[in-house]
Scaffold this motif. Structure first.
Motif, PDB file in Angstrom:
ATOM      1  N   ASN A  58      17.547 -12.930  32.715  1.00  0.00           N
ATOM      2  CA  ASN A  58      17.261 -12.189  33.943  1.00  0.00           C
ATOM      3  C   ASN A  58      17.002 -10.702  33.738  1.00  0.00           C
ATOM      4  N   SER A  59      16.688 -10.298  32.535  1.00  0.00           N
ATOM      5  CA  SER A  59      16.536  -8.867  32.258  1.00  0.00           C
ATOM      6  C   SER A  59      15.445  -8.187  33.075  1.00  0.00           C
ATOM      7  N   GLY A  60      15.677  -6.918  33.357  1.00  0.00           N
ATOM      8  CA  GLY A  60      14.717  -6.070  34.059  1.00  0.00           C
ATOM      9  C   GLY A  60      13.397  -5.938  33.318  1.00  0.00           C
ATOM     10  N   ILE A  61      13.362  -6.296  32.048  1.00  0.00           N
ATOM     11  CA  ILE A  61      12.111  -6.182  31.287  1.00  0.00           C
ATOM     12  C   ILE A  61      11.034  -7.125  31.832  1.00  0.00           C
ATOM     13  N   LEU A  62      11.470  -8.144  32.591  1.00  0.00           N
ATOM     14  CA  LEU A  62      10.489  -9.072  33.168  1.00  0.00           C
ATOM     15  C   LEU A  62       9.676  -8.431  34.282  1.00  0.00           C
ATOM     16  N   LYS A  63      10.276  -7.442  34.939  1.00  0.00           N
ATOM     17  CA  LYS A  63       9.590  -6.813  36.075  1.00  0.00           C
ATOM     18  C   LYS A  63       8.288  -6.163  35.598  1.00  0.00           C
ATOM     19  N   ASP A  64       7.203  -6.467  36.304  1.00  0.00           N
ATOM     20  CA  ASP A  64       5.868  -5.977  35.940  1.00  0.00           C
ATOM     21  C   ASP A  64       5.385  -6.460  34.570  1.00  0.00           C
ATOM     22  N   SER A  65       5.989  -7.543  34.079  1.00  0.00           N
ATOM     23  CA  SER A  65       5.576  -8.055  32.772  1.00  0.00           C
ATOM     24  C   SER A  65       4.295  -8.876  32.871  1.00  0.00           C
ATOM     25  N   GLY A  66       4.019  -9.412  34.058  1.00  0.00           N
ATOM     26  CA  GLY A  66       2.867 -10.315  34.188  1.00  0.00           C
ATOM     27  C   GLY A  66       3.048 -11.594  33.390  1.00  0.00           C
ATOM     28  N   GLU A 105      16.278   0.157  28.623  1.00  0.00           N
ATOM     29  CA  GLU A 105      15.067   0.887  28.280  1.00  0.00           C
ATOM     30  C   GLU A 105      14.047  -0.119  27.720  1.00  0.00           C
ATOM     31  N   THR A 106      12.773   0.095  28.001  1.00  0.00           N
ATOM     32  CA  THR A 106      11.748  -0.763  27.381  1.00  0.00           C
ATOM     33  C   THR A 106      11.447  -0.217  25.982  1.00  0.00           C
ATOM     34  N   PRO A 107      10.684  -0.960  25.178  1.00  0.00           N
ATOM     35  CA  PRO A 107      10.314  -0.416  23.861  1.00  0.00           C
ATOM     36  C   PRO A 107       9.453   0.853  23.990  1.00  0.00           C
ATOM     37  N   ASP A 108       8.886   1.085  25.186  1.00  0.00           N
ATOM     38  CA  ASP A 108       8.119   2.329  25.392  1.00  0.00           C
ATOM     39  C   ASP A 108       8.989   3.467  25.900  1.00  0.00           C
ATOM     40  N   GLY A 109      10.259   3.210  26.046  1.00  0.00           N
ATOM     41  CA  GLY A 109      11.154   4.262  26.486  1.00  0.00           C
ATOM     42  C   GLY A 109      11.281   4.401  27.994  1.00  0.00           C
ATOM     43  N   GLU A 110      10.709   3.455  28.733  1.00  0.00           N
ATOM     44  CA  GLU A 110      10.860   3.516  30.195  1.00  0.00           C
ATOM     45  C   GLU A 110      12.204   2.930  30.599  1.00  0.00           C
ATOM     46  N   THR A 111      12.829   3.562  31.607  1.00  0.00           N
ATOM     47  CA  THR A 111      14.115   3.063  32.085  1.00  0.00           C
ATOM     48  C   THR A 111      13.908   1.776  32.876  1.00  0.00           C
ATOM     49  N   ILE A 112      14.738   0.779  32.632  1.00  0.00           N
ATOM     50  CA  ILE A 112      14.675  -0.454  33.426  1.00  0.00           C
ATOM     51  C   ILE A 112      16.058  -0.829  33.929  1.00  0.00           C
ATOM     52  N   LYS A 113      16.071  -1.758  34.894  1.00  0.00           N
ATOM     53  CA  LYS A 113      17.341  -2.267  35.424  1.00  0.00           C
ATOM     54  C   LYS A 113      17.834  -3.413  34.550  1.00  0.00           C
ATOM     55  N   ASP A 154      26.345  -0.734  20.875  1.00  0.00           N
ATOM     56  CA  ASP A 154      26.195  -0.825  22.321  1.00  0.00           C
ATOM     57  C   ASP A 154      24.924  -0.141  22.788  1.00  0.00           C
ATOM     58  N   THR A 155      24.713   1.052  22.269  1.00  0.00           N
ATOM     59  CA  THR A 155      23.459   1.719  22.608  1.00  0.00           C
ATOM     60  C   THR A 155      22.566   1.653  21.384  1.00  0.00           C
ATOM     61  N   VAL A 156      21.355   1.237  21.629  1.00  0.00           N
ATOM     62  CA  VAL A 156      20.440   1.006  20.534  1.00  0.00           C
ATOM     63  C   VAL A 156      19.350   2.059  20.621  1.00  0.00           C
ATOM     64  N   SER A 157      18.974   2.631  19.489  1.00  0.00           N
ATOM     65  CA  SER A 157      17.980   3.705  19.518  1.00  0.00           C
ATOM     66  C   SER A 157      16.614   3.159  19.909  1.00  0.00           C
ATOM     67  N   LEU A 158      15.795   4.049  20.432  1.00  0.00           N
ATOM     68  CA  LEU A 158      14.454   3.652  20.844  1.00  0.00           C
ATOM     69  C   LEU A 158      13.671   3.114  19.634  1.00  0.00           C
ATOM     70  N   LYS A 159      13.938   3.694  18.501  1.00  0.00           N
ATOM     71  CA  LYS A 159      13.265   3.248  17.267  1.00  0.00           C
ATOM     72  C   LYS A 159      13.580   1.776  17.002  1.00  0.00           C
ATOM     73  N   LYS A 160      14.840   1.423  17.212  1.00  0.00           N
ATOM     74  CA  LYS A 160      15.257   0.039  16.992  1.00  0.00           C
ATOM     75  C   LYS A 160      14.588  -0.893  18.010  1.00  0.00           C
ATOM     76  N   LEU A 161      14.526  -0.449  19.275  1.00  0.00           N
ATOM     77  CA  LEU A 161      13.880  -1.270  20.311  1.00  0.00           C
ATOM     78  C   LEU A 161      12.409  -1.494  19.965  1.00  0.00           C
ATOM     79  N   GLN A 162      11.765  -0.451  19.443  1.00  0.00           N
ATOM     80  CA  GLN A 162      10.360  -0.586  19.047  1.00  0.00           C
ATOM     81  C   GLN A 162      10.212  -1.551  17.879  1.00  0.00           C
ATOM     82  N   GLU A 163      11.177  -1.489  16.991  1.00  0.00           N
ATOM     83  CA  GLU A 163      11.139  -2.398  15.831  1.00  0.00           C
ATOM     84  C   GLU A 163      11.245  -3.860  16.309  1.00  0.00           C
TER      85      GLU A 163
END
Ligand code: CTP
Length: 313
Positions: free
Chosen positions: A108-116, A262-270, A15-24
């Protein structure tokens, strides 16, 4: 091996994925990608197995005959397709054997916000979107092209009261101006909402768009395919659309599928790019969204679809 059949043992992500995994995830989808057309063809055959080729996302006069019926996807029994209902359906399926060269499917993920990513999304000839997500205000990040947009029960029934009053029809009409093409509603999911969906198609008149009904056989078939790969919850709309796009499009690009806060950079997103809701307990309960993500990611790595994560250059 590149066979899509080898994903049966996909590990179910936590359910919760480590930042390392998100970066991978991010690093692995950011390397140059090439399509594996052999693997894609095998997958396409499997996905549509048992369906007549022209049964895809929507019910049309040319893929169902009057006097027949359709089985509900999430309710017992069947819906009768009377002459009158048949006449209400669009005449022809908009899809043909000739595939659309490039499609974008937008989660619809928050990762799209400011993605350009808007321009990259709009490079496609055909854009699929989910749950009437707003676009005009977010075109830099989410693009502005729309060809098929789903509208789920909560939007049609709760926000617009199934277009039962003139006021709701008017409001719906105004809000739908930003979408072109098909407004896809899952009419044959639950019996209690069927007549409202018919009514919505009857009352909604627009130059740019029309309400169409999801084909329950197609949804059921695609669900069976994924159940055999371990996805036992109800497929999310987004994941279903990606599955459909694989058959309708030569190349499928997916954006906004990122069920993490969280983004792969560790920023919190909606959870969404356009509002403040969290990962709702409903989503958690009925869907297996982290597993779906894992599968999309693996299909990217196999050259079947192209996943985009984070900012577009
Ligand atoms: N999605 C995602 N990651 C997020 C949010 C959404 O991957 N953080 C994907 C899911 O596939 C989802 C789609 O984007 O189906 C649309 O998002 P949303 O409108 O939030 O879907 P739900 O409300 O969960 O609706 P549904 O039950 O129709 O899937």
């Amino acid at each position: 091996s590149t066979s899509p059949m080898n994903i049966t043992n996909a590990t179910v992500p936590e359910d919760t994925v480590s930042l390392k995994k998100l970066q991978e995830y991010y690093n692995n989808v950011s390397v140059p990608w090439t399509q594996n057309s052999t693997a894609l063809d095998v997958m396409r055959m499997e996905l549509d197995r048992g369906l007549t080729t022209w049964v895809h996302l929507i019910v049309t006069q040319d893929n169902i005959s009057p006097g027949s019926d359709l089985r509900f996807t999430a309710w017992p029994g069947r819906a009768a397709i009377t002459e009158k209902i048949h006449a209400l359906l669009p005449k022809k399926s908009p899809y043909s054997q000739k595939r659309i060269p490039r499609c974008s499917v937008i989660g619809n993920s928050g990762i799209l916000k400011d993605s350009g990513c808007g321009a990259e999304i709009d490079k496609a000839e055909y854009v699929f979107r989910c749950n009437a997500a707003p676009i005009q205000r977010y075109s830099r990040d989410a693009g502005e092209k729309t060809n098929l947009t789903t509208i789920n029960k909560s939007v049609l029934h709760d926000r617009y009261m199934a277009l039962k009053s003139l006021e709701h029809q008017f409001q719906f009409h105004n809000d739908m101006i930003e979408y072109n093409g098909l407004l896809w509603v899952p009419a044959y999911a639950n019996r209690p909402y069927l007549d409202d969906c018919y009514n919505a198609r009857r009352t909604f008149k627009s130059e740019n768009s029309e309400i169409v009904f999801g084909h329950p056989h197609h949804f059921t078939q695609v669900s069976k395919y994924w159940a055999a790969q371990g996805v036992h919850g109800i497929l999310t709309t987004g994941f279903y659309l990606v599955s459909a796009a694989l058959n309708l499009c030569e190349e499928t690009h997916v954006f906004g599928f990122w069920p993490f806060l969280e983004t792969p950079d560790g920023e919190t997103i909606k959870f969404h790019y356009y509002d403040d809701v969290g990962f709702t307990s409903r989503t958690k309960r009925i869907h297996e969204i982290p597993l779906e993500f894992q599968l999309l990611y693996e299909h990217h790595r196999r050259g079947i679809l192209r996943m985009h994560i984070g900012k577009c250059k």
